[in-house]
Scaffold this motif. Structure first.
Motif, PDB file in Angstrom:
ATOM      1  N   TYR A   1       0.826  -1.202   0.000  1.00  0.00           N
ATOM      2  CA  TYR A   1       0.000   0.000   0.000  1.00  0.00           C
ATOM      3  C   TYR A   1       0.867   1.262   0.000  1.00  0.00           C
ATOM      4  CZ  TYR A   1      -3.052   3.715   1.593  1.00  0.00           C
ATOM      5  OH  TYR A   1      -3.708   4.903   1.700  1.00  0.00           O
ATOM      6  N   GLY A   2       1.930   1.248   0.788  1.00  0.00           N
ATOM      7  CA  GLY A   2       2.823   2.403   0.845  1.00  0.00           C
ATOM      8  C   GLY A   2       3.516   2.666  -0.477  1.00  0.00           C
ATOM      9  N   VAL A   3       3.905   1.610  -1.177  1.00  0.00           N
ATOM     10  CA  VAL A   3       4.559   1.795  -2.477  1.00  0.00           C
ATOM     11  C   VAL A   3       3.576   2.345  -3.501  1.00  0.00           C
ATOM     12  CG1 VAL A   3       5.585   0.543  -4.416  1.00  0.00           C
ATOM     13  CG2 VAL A   3       6.373   0.090  -2.111  1.00  0.00           C
TER      14      VAL A   3
ATOM     15  N   ALA B   1       9.417   9.917  -2.275  1.00  0.00           N
ATOM     16  CA  ALA B   1      10.344   8.832  -2.564  1.00  0.00           C
ATOM     17  C   ALA B   1      10.899   8.189  -1.300  1.00  0.00           C
ATOM     18  CB  ALA B   1      11.489   9.354  -3.436  1.00  0.00           C
ATOM     19  N   VAL B   2      11.096   8.956  -0.260  1.00  0.00           N
ATOM     20  CA  VAL B   2      11.616   8.395   0.988  1.00  0.00           C
ATOM     21  C   VAL B   2      10.594   7.446   1.604  1.00  0.00           C
ATOM     22  CG1 VAL B   2      12.431   8.953   3.304  1.00  0.00           C
ATOM     23  CG2 VAL B   2      13.112  10.370   1.378  1.00  0.00           C
ATOM     24  N   LEU B   3       9.320   7.803   1.562  1.00  0.00           N
ATOM     25  CA  LEU B   3       8.277   6.933   2.098  1.00  0.00           C
ATOM     26  C   LEU B   3       8.129   5.663   1.257  1.00  0.00           C
ATOM     27  CD1 LEU B   3       5.573   9.533   3.150  1.00  0.00           C
ATOM     28  CD2 LEU B   3       7.181   8.292   4.589  1.00  0.00           C
ATOM     29  N   VAL B   4       8.349   5.768  -0.034  1.00  0.00           N
ATOM     30  CA  VAL B   4       8.317   4.577  -0.889  1.00  0.00           C
ATOM     31  C   VAL B   4       9.468   3.642  -0.519  1.00  0.00           C
ATOM     32  CG1 VAL B   4       8.561   3.758  -3.260  1.00  0.00           C
ATOM     33  CG2 VAL B   4       7.078   5.689  -2.771  1.00  0.00           C
ATOM     34  N   LEU B   5      10.651   4.196  -0.286  1.00  0.00           N
ATOM     35  CA  LEU B   5      11.783   3.366   0.136  1.00  0.00           C
ATOM     36  C   LEU B   5      11.514   2.706   1.490  1.00  0.00           C
ATOM     37  CD1 LEU B   5      14.812   5.583  -0.933  1.00  0.00           C
ATOM     38  CD2 LEU B   5      14.083   3.418  -1.928  1.00  0.00           C
ATOM     39  N   MET B   6      10.873   3.430   2.405  1.00  0.00           N
ATOM     40  CA  MET B   6      10.529   2.835   3.690  1.00  0.00           C
ATOM     41  C   MET B   6       9.524   1.699   3.513  1.00  0.00           C
ATOM     42  SD  MET B   6      10.339   6.217   6.106  1.00  0.00           S
ATOM     43  CE  MET B   6       9.482   5.366   7.387  1.00  0.00           C
ATOM     44  N   SER B   7       8.607   1.844   2.583  1.00  0.00           N
ATOM     45  CA  SER B   7       7.636   0.785   2.328  1.00  0.00           C
ATOM     46  C   SER B   7       8.296  -0.445   1.731  1.00  0.00           C
ATOM     47  CB  SER B   7       6.543   1.306   1.395  1.00  0.00           C
ATOM     48  OG  SER B   7       5.851   2.374   1.986  1.00  0.00           O
ATOM     49  N   VAL B   8       9.282  -0.250   0.872  1.00  0.00           N
ATOM     50  CA  VAL B   8      10.020  -1.384   0.320  1.00  0.00           C
ATOM     51  C   VAL B   8      10.776  -2.100   1.431  1.00  0.00           C
ATOM     52  CG1 VAL B   8      11.917  -2.010  -1.219  1.00  0.00           C
ATOM     53  CG2 VAL B   8      10.174  -0.439  -2.002  1.00  0.00           C
TER      54      VAL B   8
END
Length: 124
Positions: free
Chosen positions: A19-21, A27-34
């Motif tokens: 969901y986060g991705v 971009a930082v939140l996408v990396l955290m989701s990964v």
């Protein structure tokens, strides 16, 4: 301990990561989701290793490789995000269409766009 508990927890963590991705633009939140998704995989690997009572502990060994790959991924990802932020002034993924120089500004009211531009070219 039952195998269902860590598997359900890992499924929930992985779902939150997906969901986060898909929903985030930063971009930082996408990396955290990964990273969250990779941690869910690590939890599954260790849980199945304990459940199967593997003498070689292959699940734990694969978890170490996954942690190493995650560390390299986050290092490179943050470097790219920092370069993107320095070049564009934002970490918004939707605005990062190309990794080259920032795009030229959008057309102003003085520049005809669309059908009006075609009419002007045909008249010339």
């Amino acid at each position: 301990m039952h195998l269902a508990y860590p598997v359900v927890l890992a499924a929930l963590l992985f779902s939150v990561g997906v969901y986060g991705v898909l929903a985030r633009r930063n971009a930082v939140l996408v990396l955290m989701s990964v990273e969250l998704m990779l941690n869910a995989v690590n939890l599954d690997l260790v849980a199945f290793d304990v459940w199967l009572r593997d003498s070689l502990h292959a699940g734990q060994a694969l978890t170490l490789f996954t942690i190493t790959i995650a560390a390299a991924e986050i290092g490179l990802g943050l470097a790219i995000v920092l370069l993107l932020f320095r070049a564009r002034g934002t970490a918004d993924i939707d605005r990062a269409t190309a990794l080259g120089d920032p795009a030229e500004p959008f057309a102003t009211d003085e520049t005809p766009v669309g059908a009006e531009a075609l009419k002007g070219q045909a008249a010339a």
